[in-house]
Design a protein around this motif. Structure first.
Motif, mmCIF file in Angstrom:
data_model
loop_
_atom_site.group_PDB
_atom_site.id
_atom_site.type_symbol
_atom_site.label_atom_id
_atom_site.label_comp_id
_atom_site.label_asym_id
_atom_site.label_seq_id
_atom_site.Cartn_x
_atom_site.Cartn_y
_atom_site.Cartn_z
ATOM 1 N N ASP A 140 1.109 -0.902 0.218
ATOM 2 C CA ASP A 140 0.224 -0.201 0.244
ATOM 3 C C ASP A 140 1.144 1.431 -0.279
ATOM 4 N N PHE A 141 1.794 1.249 0.727
ATOM 5 C CA PHE A 141 2.709 2.419 0.771
ATOM 6 C C PHE A 141 4.181 2.000 0.799
ATOM 7 N N ALA A 142 5.251 2.219 0.149
ATOM 8 C CA ALA A 142 6.880 3.056 -0.254
ATOM 9 C C ALA A 142 7.260 3.999 -0.561
ATOM 10 N N ALA A 143 9.121 4.203 -0.059
ATOM 11 C CA ALA A 143 9.255 5.010 0.050
ATOM 12 C C ALA A 143 10.946 4.204 -0.344
ATOM 13 N N MET A 144 10.885 5.462 -1.779
ATOM 14 C CA MET A 144 12.043 5.705 -2.547
ATOM 15 C C MET A 144 13.105 6.343 -3.094
ATOM 16 N N VAL A 145 14.815 6.620 -3.339
ATOM 17 C CA VAL A 145 14.906 6.987 -4.290
ATOM 18 C C VAL A 145 15.120 7.222 -5.792
ATOM 19 N N PRO A 146 15.136 8.170 -6.242
ATOM 20 C CA PRO A 146 15.012 7.996 -7.478
ATOM 21 C C PRO A 146 15.489 7.165 -8.568
ATOM 22 N N LEU A 147 16.570 6.464 -7.910
ATOM 23 C CA LEU A 147 17.736 5.359 -8.390
ATOM 24 C C LEU A 147 16.673 3.958 -7.826
ATOM 25 N N GLN A 148 16.725 3.737 -7.162
ATOM 26 C CA GLN A 148 15.572 3.099 -6.922
ATOM 27 C C GLN A 148 14.289 2.365 -7.844
ATOM 28 N N VAL A 149 13.624 4.180 -7.951
ATOM 29 C CA VAL A 149 12.419 3.688 -8.573
ATOM 30 C C VAL A 149 12.959 3.636 -10.002
ATOM 31 N N GLN A 155 8.230 -3.573 -11.803
ATOM 32 C CA GLN A 155 7.286 -4.118 -10.778
ATOM 33 C C GLN A 155 6.481 -3.177 -9.872
ATOM 34 N N LEU A 156 6.322 -1.755 -10.003
ATOM 35 C CA LEU A 156 6.332 -0.712 -9.541
ATOM 36 C C LEU A 156 4.815 -0.170 -9.206
ATOM 37 N N HIS A 157 3.574 -1.097 -10.441
ATOM 38 C CA HIS A 157 2.682 -1.748 -9.679
ATOM 39 C C HIS A 157 2.087 -2.376 -8.915
ATOM 40 N N HIS A 158 3.330 -2.743 -7.968
ATOM 41 C CA HIS A 158 2.884 -3.803 -7.291
ATOM 42 C C HIS A 158 2.701 -2.692 -5.666
ATOM 43 N N ILE A 159 2.854 -1.564 -6.111
ATOM 44 C CA ILE A 159 2.471 -0.657 -5.051
ATOM 45 C C ILE A 159 1.831 0.368 -5.080
ATOM 46 N N LYS A 160 0.765 0.639 -4.333
ATOM 47 C CA LYS A 160 -0.677 2.115 -5.052
ATOM 48 C C LYS A 160 -0.086 2.927 -4.454
ATOM 49 N N LYS A 161 0.571 3.281 -2.810
ATOM 50 C CA LYS A 161 0.938 4.687 -3.070
ATOM 51 C C LYS A 161 2.314 4.745 -2.998
ATOM 52 N N LEU A 162 3.594 5.518 -3.309
ATOM 53 C CA LEU A 162 5.188 5.528 -3.176
ATOM 54 C C LEU A 162 5.819 6.972 -3.262
#
Length: 348
Positions: A140-149, A155-162
């Motif tokens: 439902d929620f995650a935090a990343m830096v741009p390189l990780q994104v 796989q990013l569609h596995h996260i609702k809100k980033l």
């Protein structure tokens, strides 16, 4: 209604799928702190520090504009920040969240605090540049830096809100995120404000402030933040902004990066935004001392030297065109991945 404090652990908190009480989490943290893995040691030490008798934790700043330093951040301010994030992003107890950021810095610490306070079902993984590799979980929620994104786009569609912080989102990445089903937000944050005090959907121009924050400008047009639940007194930043409304602003650049070249004031970040569509390598512009102009605008590009065609600069005005181009094999970075501009320029 009872006041939430750092003494509490939400009854719905889970870590890597397991239910913990405050006591059992402290016991697990003692084991983690003895681990051979740095990430587990950092996690264990922070949990033990969080539940000790001190009202503060010590946090290392990123060192973007100077040497990294240790500052004391009040635990209650971190709780208040977590609550504001929960309201802003409509996060609930039981939400599944991912912590893939280094816990020695404020962003990683705050992911843990949000889980403690809001009752997340938290997956904690060692920080890496590919945090979603071999991970089929949905969050439902995650935090990343741009390189990780960038490395997690498939796989990013596995996260609702980033939420994305630590560095600006490059326009090329921004374009990819706009068309991704994941709701991606760029944050405005600093250690002194206990991570972010504002956020915007990727693709939008203006940041919107979180609850219990007020904003204004000083005589330099720099952002002034009043956040009584996070920090004592007004925080005067070096970020030049345009105020859109009482709760929205556009970030223009850093005051300490402004270049005065022949009496013309240039904001590097505005020039970089224009060049980002024509230069694919990492780069930045800066000013160096010049007898005639006072400061001379230069372009610094990461990588091996190559010829730049004139059309690369087609979007720039006469005064925005660099007077010289320098190539650096590898940019120096802070521990959080921010480019050390000043240090690189001094080495040229």
């Amino acid at each position: 209604m009872a006041v939430l404090t750092y003494h509490n652990l939400h009854k719905e908190f889970k870590l890597n799928g397991l239910v913990f009480t405050k006591e059992s989490l402290i016991q697990a943290a003692q084991d983690y702190s003895q681990s051979d893995l740095d990430a587990e040691q950092d996690f264990g030490r922070f949990v033990l520090n969080w539940f000790d008798d001190k009202p503060y934790v010590e946090v290392k700043t990123s060192g973007t504009t100077g040497k990294p330093k240790i500052i004391k951040v009040q635990k209650q301010a971190m709780v208040n920040s977590a609550m504001a994030t929960g309201i802003f992003f409509d996060l609930k107890a039981g939400n599944k969240a991912l912590c893939c950021l280094p816990v020695q810095y404020i962003a990683g610490k705050m992911m843990l605090v949000r889980a403690f306070v809001l009752g997340f079902d938290l997956d904690f993984v060692a920080p890496s540049s590919h945090p979603l590799d071999q991970n089929s979980s949905h969050y439902d929620f995650a935090a990343m830096v741009p390189l990780q994104v960038e490395n997690s786009l498939p796989q990013l569609h596995h996260i609702k809100k980033l939420i994305i912080g630590g560095a600006q989102v490059h326009p090329n990445l921004e374009e990819k995120l706009i068309h991704n089903p994941c709701q991606s937000y760029e944050t405005y944050s600093m250690t002194e404000t206990v991570t972010h005090i504002a956020a915007k959907r990727v693709g939008e121009k203006a940041f919107t402030i979180l609850p219990n924050i007020t904003i204004s400008q000083d005589e330099r047009q720099c952002l002034v933040i009043s956040a009584p639940t996070l920090t004592e007194g007004d925080l005067i930043t070096n970020d030049i902004v345009e105020l859109i409304s009482e709760n929205q602003f556009c970030w223009l650049g850093r005051y300490d990066n402004v270049i005065n070249s022949g009496g013309i004031k240039l904001i590097p970040e505005q020039i970089e935004e224009k060049l980002s569509h024509t230069i694919t390598n990492r780069f930045f512009v800066a000013g160096i001392a010049d007898e005639r102009l006072g400061q001379k605008l230069i372009l610094v590009i990461e990588g091996n030297p190559y010829d730049l065609k004139e059309q690369v600069f087609s979007a720039l005005s006469q005064y925005e065109k660099p007077k010289a181009v320098h190539f650096v094999p590898k940019f120096k970075e802070t521990g959080t991945g921010k480019v050390k501009r000043n240090e690189i320029v001094k080495s040229l």
